[in-house]
Design a protein around this motif. Structure first.
Motif, PDB file in Angstrom:
ATOM      1  N   ILE A 162       0.835  -1.208   0.000  1.00  0.00           N
ATOM      2  CA  ILE A 162       0.000   0.000   0.000  1.00  0.00           C
ATOM      3  C   ILE A 162       0.867   1.255   0.000  1.00  0.00           C
ATOM      4  O   ILE A 162       0.576   2.233  -0.704  1.00  0.00           O
ATOM      5  N   ARG A 163       1.952   1.226   0.760  1.00  0.00           N
ATOM      6  CA  ARG A 163       2.847   2.385   0.810  1.00  0.00           C
ATOM      7  C   ARG A 163       3.453   2.655  -0.568  1.00  0.00           C
ATOM      8  O   ARG A 163       3.457   3.798  -1.046  1.00  0.00           O
ATOM      9  N   ARG A 164       3.920   1.612  -1.232  1.00  0.00           N
ATOM     10  CA  ARG A 164       4.535   1.797  -2.550  1.00  0.00           C
ATOM     11  C   ARG A 164       3.490   2.145  -3.611  1.00  0.00           C
ATOM     12  O   ARG A 164       3.761   2.950  -4.512  1.00  0.00           O
ATOM     13  N   ALA A 165       2.312   1.552  -3.510  1.00  0.00           N
ATOM     14  CA  ALA A 165       1.249   1.898  -4.452  1.00  0.00           C
ATOM     15  C   ALA A 165       0.884   3.370  -4.323  1.00  0.00           C
ATOM     16  O   ALA A 165       0.667   4.062  -5.322  1.00  0.00           O
ATOM     17  N   GLY A 166       0.851   3.854  -3.093  1.00  0.00           N
ATOM     18  CA  GLY A 166       0.511   5.247  -2.858  1.00  0.00           C
ATOM     19  C   GLY A 166       1.481   6.214  -3.504  1.00  0.00           C
ATOM     20  O   GLY A 166       1.082   7.283  -3.984  1.00  0.00           O
ATOM     21  N   THR A 167       2.746   5.842  -3.562  1.00  0.00           N
ATOM     22  CA  THR A 167       3.730   6.723  -4.201  1.00  0.00           C
ATOM     23  C   THR A 167       3.493   6.818  -5.701  1.00  0.00           C
ATOM     24  O   THR A 167       3.989   7.754  -6.346  1.00  0.00           O
ATOM     25  N   GLU A 168       2.735   5.861  -6.260  1.00  0.00           N
ATOM     26  CA  GLU A 168       2.396   5.884  -7.688  1.00  0.00           C
ATOM     27  C   GLU A 168       0.975   6.404  -7.922  1.00  0.00           C
ATOM     28  O   GLU A 168       0.456   6.302  -9.036  1.00  0.00           O
TER      29      GLU A 168
END
Length: 287
Positions: free
Chosen positions: A75-81
């Motif tokens: 979720i953290r990495r998806a949020g950066t995208e």
């Protein structure tokens, strides 16, 4: 002459054979990710695929055997995208008598998860896929099954609101043909669900823009009436129900062309874009 050309374009769009102009913006994409072990095993590859496909929302299955740390990282990495992640769960038995215990289990897990996660690691919503019409009671006692399904959604709505999360659900396109009359009032089942929830995704499983536009028109009218975003979902899996329900045979380029036509038809504040079912089959479909 202009009137003739306009008529030809409108006719072609209605038939689903006119392609959107080059460079026209595609509608926001959503997708279902039923196998969270996909990002446990290859988080970077999963994120890269979603980014490549311009996904803005992904509905991720809650699997309690998956470590919470894996969900947090994804979720953290998806949020950066710029990708929002919704907690996905549900099954037909959730709408059976005492089926709300499954919802309680999910929401308890989600509540614990949200407390432990950092601000950038939390789910942004709840997305249910229940499909009560797959229960035998849909044919033997449809009125009660509908009432139980409605009760489940109302309970989910309360629990999601208490968690500070929007609630969405999947609906078949033909719920606009179902009427109800019970303690929840009376009317059209599709309209009732759209009125109650924060968002709805239609399982509009057809493989031409003209067919999709026809089967979602009532729900789009309900969306505008009740100011609830409605997303148009399509299938990419091979289907035993017939080639007309999936883009499996035609491939991704044709699917995108048809979905651009759908988006052109329904673009507006309560059109939620398109949703692709699902990540696994989307990844392997032909170009």
């Amino acid at each position: 002459m202009k009137k003739v050309l306009l008529l030809l374009v409108v006719t072609a769009m209605a038939a689903g054979i006119w392609a959107a102009p080059a460079g026209a913006a595609s509608a926001p994409n959503a997708t279902w990710l039923w196998n969270p072990w996909m990002f446990v095993e290859d988080e970077s590859g999963t994120i890269a695929f979603l980014k490549e496909k311009n996904v803005e929302r992904v509905f991720v299955q809650i699997d309690r055997s998956v470590p919470q740390a894996s969900y947090r990282s994804f979720i953290r990495r998806a949020g950066t995208e710029g990708i929002s992640v919704y907690a996905l769960d549900g099954a037909p038995e959730w709408a059976a008598p005492k089926g709300d215990r499954h919802l309680t289990t999910m929401m308890n897990w989600l509540g614990d998860y949200q407390k432990r996660a950092g601000a950038a690691e939390r789910f942004q919503g709840v997305h249910l896929d229940v499909e009560p019409y797959l229960l035998s009671s849909w044919n033997s006692n449809r009125a009660k099954t509908i009432a139980d399904f409605q009760s489940l959604l109302l309970t989910a709505k309360r629990k999601s609101a208490a968690a500070g999360l929007p609630l969405e659900a999947d609906l078949p396109f033909w719920f606009d043909e179902i009427s109800f009359k019970n303690k929840n009032g009376s009317g059209n089942l599709a309209e009732w669900v759209i009125q109650q929830l924060d968002g709805v995704t239609l399982m509009a499983y057809r493989d031409t823009a003209s067919a999709i536009n026809e089967i979602v028109k009532n729900e789009m009218a309900f969306a505008a009436k009740h100011k609830t975003p409605v997303t148009v979902g399509v299938e990419t899996m091979q289907s035993h129900e017939g080639n007309h329900v999936t883009f499996f045979e035609e491939g991704e380029a044709y699917m995108k062309q048809q979905l651009d036509l759908v988006s052109a038809r329904y673009a507006g504040p309560y059109y939620g874009g398109t949703a692709i079912h699902h990540v696994d089959s989307w990844k392997t479909m032909k170009p």
